[in-house]
Design a protein around this motif. Sequence first.
Motif, mmCIF file in Angstrom:
data_model
loop_
_atom_site.group_PDB
_atom_site.id
_atom_site.type_symbol
_atom_site.label_atom_id
_atom_site.label_comp_id
_atom_site.label_asym_id
_atom_site.label_seq_id
_atom_site.Cartn_x
_atom_site.Cartn_y
_atom_site.Cartn_z
ATOM 1 N N VAL A 159 -12.706 -11.596 10.029
ATOM 2 C CA VAL A 159 -14.021 -11.883 9.354
ATOM 3 C C VAL A 159 -15.183 -11.743 10.122
ATOM 4 N N ASP A 160 -16.327 -11.395 9.464
ATOM 5 C CA ASP A 160 -17.479 -11.108 10.074
ATOM 6 C C ASP A 160 -18.626 -11.519 9.369
ATOM 7 N N LEU A 161 -19.839 -11.173 9.936
ATOM 8 C CA LEU A 161 -21.024 -11.210 9.076
ATOM 9 C C LEU A 161 -21.740 -10.044 8.771
ATOM 10 N N CYS A 162 -20.907 -8.990 8.925
ATOM 11 C CA CYS A 162 -21.504 -7.548 8.760
ATOM 12 C C CYS A 162 -22.360 -7.145 7.679
ATOM 13 N N GLY A 163 -23.620 -6.524 7.937
ATOM 14 C CA GLY A 163 -24.373 -5.950 6.951
ATOM 15 C C GLY A 163 -24.649 -4.700 7.244
ATOM 16 N N GLU A 164 -23.791 -3.982 8.030
ATOM 17 C CA GLU A 164 -24.124 -2.637 8.449
ATOM 18 C C GLU A 164 -23.281 -1.531 7.649
ATOM 19 N N PRO A 165 -23.637 -1.308 6.500
ATOM 20 C CA PRO A 165 -22.681 -0.208 5.825
ATOM 21 C C PRO A 165 -22.231 1.145 6.480
ATOM 22 N N GLY A 166 -23.130 1.522 7.316
ATOM 23 C CA GLY A 166 -22.811 2.871 7.701
ATOM 24 C C GLY A 166 -21.748 2.608 8.804
ATOM 25 N N VAL B 166 -11.827 -8.456 6.993
ATOM 26 C CA VAL B 166 -12.876 -8.846 5.673
ATOM 27 C C VAL B 166 -14.327 -8.673 6.282
ATOM 28 N N PHE B 167 -15.184 -7.871 5.810
ATOM 29 C CA PHE B 167 -16.564 -7.629 6.241
ATOM 30 C C PHE B 167 -17.368 -8.749 5.624
ATOM 31 N N SER B 168 -18.689 -9.031 6.090
ATOM 32 C CA SER B 168 -19.664 -9.439 5.180
ATOM 33 C C SER B 168 -19.342 -10.896 4.412
ATOM 34 N N CYS B 169 -18.732 -11.709 5.455
ATOM 35 C CA CYS B 169 -18.560 -13.169 4.981
ATOM 36 C C CYS B 169 -19.522 -14.213 5.225
ATOM 37 N N GLY B 170 -20.820 -13.779 4.999
ATOM 38 C CA GLY B 170 -21.950 -14.742 5.179
ATOM 39 C C GLY B 170 -22.817 -14.516 3.846
ATOM 40 N N PHE B 171 -23.996 -14.651 4.240
ATOM 41 C CA PHE B 171 -25.032 -14.789 3.053
ATOM 42 C C PHE B 171 -25.196 -13.126 2.355
ATOM 43 N N ASP B 172 -24.743 -12.320 3.298
ATOM 44 C CA ASP B 172 -24.428 -11.050 2.750
ATOM 45 C C ASP B 172 -23.140 -10.701 3.186
ATOM 46 N N LEU C 12 -25.158 -13.350 -21.199
ATOM 47 C CA LEU C 12 -24.214 -14.150 -20.389
ATOM 48 C C LEU C 12 -24.553 -14.493 -18.927
ATOM 49 N N ASP C 13 -24.876 -15.626 -18.438
ATOM 50 C CA ASP C 13 -25.256 -15.934 -17.233
ATOM 51 C C ASP C 13 -24.565 -16.508 -16.300
ATOM 52 N N ALA C 14 -24.528 -16.394 -15.050
ATOM 53 C CA ALA C 14 -23.942 -17.061 -13.905
ATOM 54 C C ALA C 14 -24.852 -17.547 -12.864
ATOM 55 N N VAL C 15 -24.818 -18.457 -12.099
ATOM 56 C CA VAL C 15 -25.653 -18.928 -11.094
ATOM 57 C C VAL C 15 -24.762 -19.516 -10.111
ATOM 58 N N VAL C 16 -25.493 -19.056 -8.663
ATOM 59 C CA VAL C 16 -24.962 -19.579 -7.422
ATOM 60 C C VAL C 16 -25.990 -20.185 -6.801
ATOM 61 N N THR C 17 -25.629 -21.159 -6.093
ATOM 62 C CA THR C 17 -26.637 -22.024 -5.158
ATOM 63 C C THR C 17 -26.135 -22.405 -3.806
ATOM 64 N N GLY C 18 -26.614 -22.777 -2.911
ATOM 65 C CA GLY C 18 -26.364 -23.028 -1.640
ATOM 66 C C GLY C 18 -27.374 -24.014 -1.340
ATOM 67 N N ASP C 19 -26.826 -25.180 -0.347
ATOM 68 C CA ASP C 19 -27.520 -26.395 -0.159
ATOM 69 C C ASP C 19 -28.070 -26.193 1.424
ATOM 70 N N ARG C 20 -28.143 -24.951 2.044
ATOM 71 C CA ARG C 20 -28.606 -24.807 3.565
ATOM 72 C C ARG C 20 -29.527 -23.601 3.349
ATOM 73 N N ASP C 21 -30.108 -23.441 4.595
ATOM 74 C CA ASP C 21 -30.792 -21.742 4.811
ATOM 75 C C ASP C 21 -30.021 -20.915 4.739
ATOM 76 N N PRO C 22 -30.113 -19.807 3.957
ATOM 77 C CA PRO C 22 -29.044 -18.585 3.758
ATOM 78 C C PRO C 22 -28.698 -17.996 5.247
ATOM 79 N N GLY C 23 -29.485 -17.642 5.893
ATOM 80 C CA GLY C 23 -29.207 -17.048 7.156
ATOM 81 C C GLY C 23 -28.404 -17.601 8.257
ATOM 82 N N TYR C 24 -28.427 -18.842 8.166
ATOM 83 C CA TYR C 24 -27.783 -19.654 9.310
ATOM 84 C C TYR C 24 -26.877 -20.900 8.870
ATOM 85 N N GLY C 25 -27.346 -21.797 8.382
ATOM 86 C CA GLY C 25 -26.589 -22.993 7.899
ATOM 87 C C GLY C 25 -25.418 -22.741 6.711
ATOM 88 N N SER C 26 -25.847 -22.135 5.824
ATOM 89 C CA SER C 26 -24.940 -21.911 4.453
ATOM 90 C C SER C 26 -23.982 -20.403 4.969
#
Length: 386
Positions: free
Chosen positions: A106-113, A134-140, A324-338
């Motif tokens: 798993v990683d945090l990759c946001g590099e589609p190329g 599995v790529f992109s296992c963070g905020f992205d 129809l709506d869905a909502v996602v929330t997180g309790d820390r800053d997106p780039g690091y804590g969450s």
Amino acid sequence: MATDFDVIVYGATGYTGRLVAEYIAGAYPEGVRWAMAGRSLSKLEEVRTEMGIGAHVPLFTANADDPASLRAMCARTSVVISTVGPYQLYGSDLIAACAATGTAYVDLCGEPGWMRKMIDAHHEAAKTSGARIVFSCGFDSIPFDLGVLTLQEEAVKRFGRPVPRVKCRVRTMKGGFSGGTAASLKATLAAAAREPSLVPLLASPFALTPGHKGSSQPSGLLPEYDATVESWVAPFVMAPINTKNVHRTNFLLGGRYGDDFVYDEMVVTGLGEMGKAAAEALAKLNPFADNKGPRPGEGPTKEEREAGHYDVLFAGLMPDGTRLDAVVTGDRDPGYGSTSKMLAESALCLVQDVTGEGGIWTPGALMGTELRARLVKNAGMTFTAG
């Protein structure tokens, strides 16, 4: 495959790697066999001591420019967590090693190329070896990938079919992007300058679905008034990677969201002239244009991470206008804590909850509801639909 460890945190001396290690040590003091890896044993020892992680957590060296060390690392663990980016500069040999040895990743990759290159080069080998990559296992891109999945599950329950049009609207977000994100974007732009053939791939929402193209998609590049959410909206900087991952999930799930599925992501800026002005300003803003932000390995204080949060709306529209709506929330800053919590829980989901065949996956396609349950239980996230 018997291994010494459930998880190895590779890049544990970096800023995000340290957060991942800290999270595992605190949330799973027992029951998880894990280790820390990086280029320097002395630095690993220093970090382990600084963070109060017990000496029972093993340390060993692995280096991106030493393929033999990467294979040796893979041979010892069920899952590698990689925080060593930009991945297009430092990640290719590790993907090759995982695909060859059957090791999950798993990683945090946001590099589609780069991701597409890895799919083309190693997806079949990973299927053969059983490696679940599995790529992109963070905020992205977990909040967005699982947000759409949550909405579509509810749509099938209510309407007997998926929603063909989903508008993702980021309503609130407090916290910055990581230095690694900025470095990855700069590396992607440099790669596109060297290889012009990458430009159409980077622009395509179907860059990660080889051989498949769906319906025409919104560009998301211009501010506009969105009557669905009754607000002005502006381009969202993470949309170029998130939308590609959402379409790959649909592709890997056999078109579960439909062949006519249309998806975009934008940021809500408010009503009236002020909302319009904010949208126009945001559309012109490049958050990575200067060097004032954090560099790779740097980031906010603990207090700043804990003060962060995000709220993301997914508005699903049926052909007759039913919403129809869905909502996602997180309790820390997106780039690091969450993100650090999402990454660790993704790895443990592969160890404890999810089997599945090898290949290069998305979080939604491989881990789906199991990962969502872990994130709600352990990582301060919510997923609601209705």
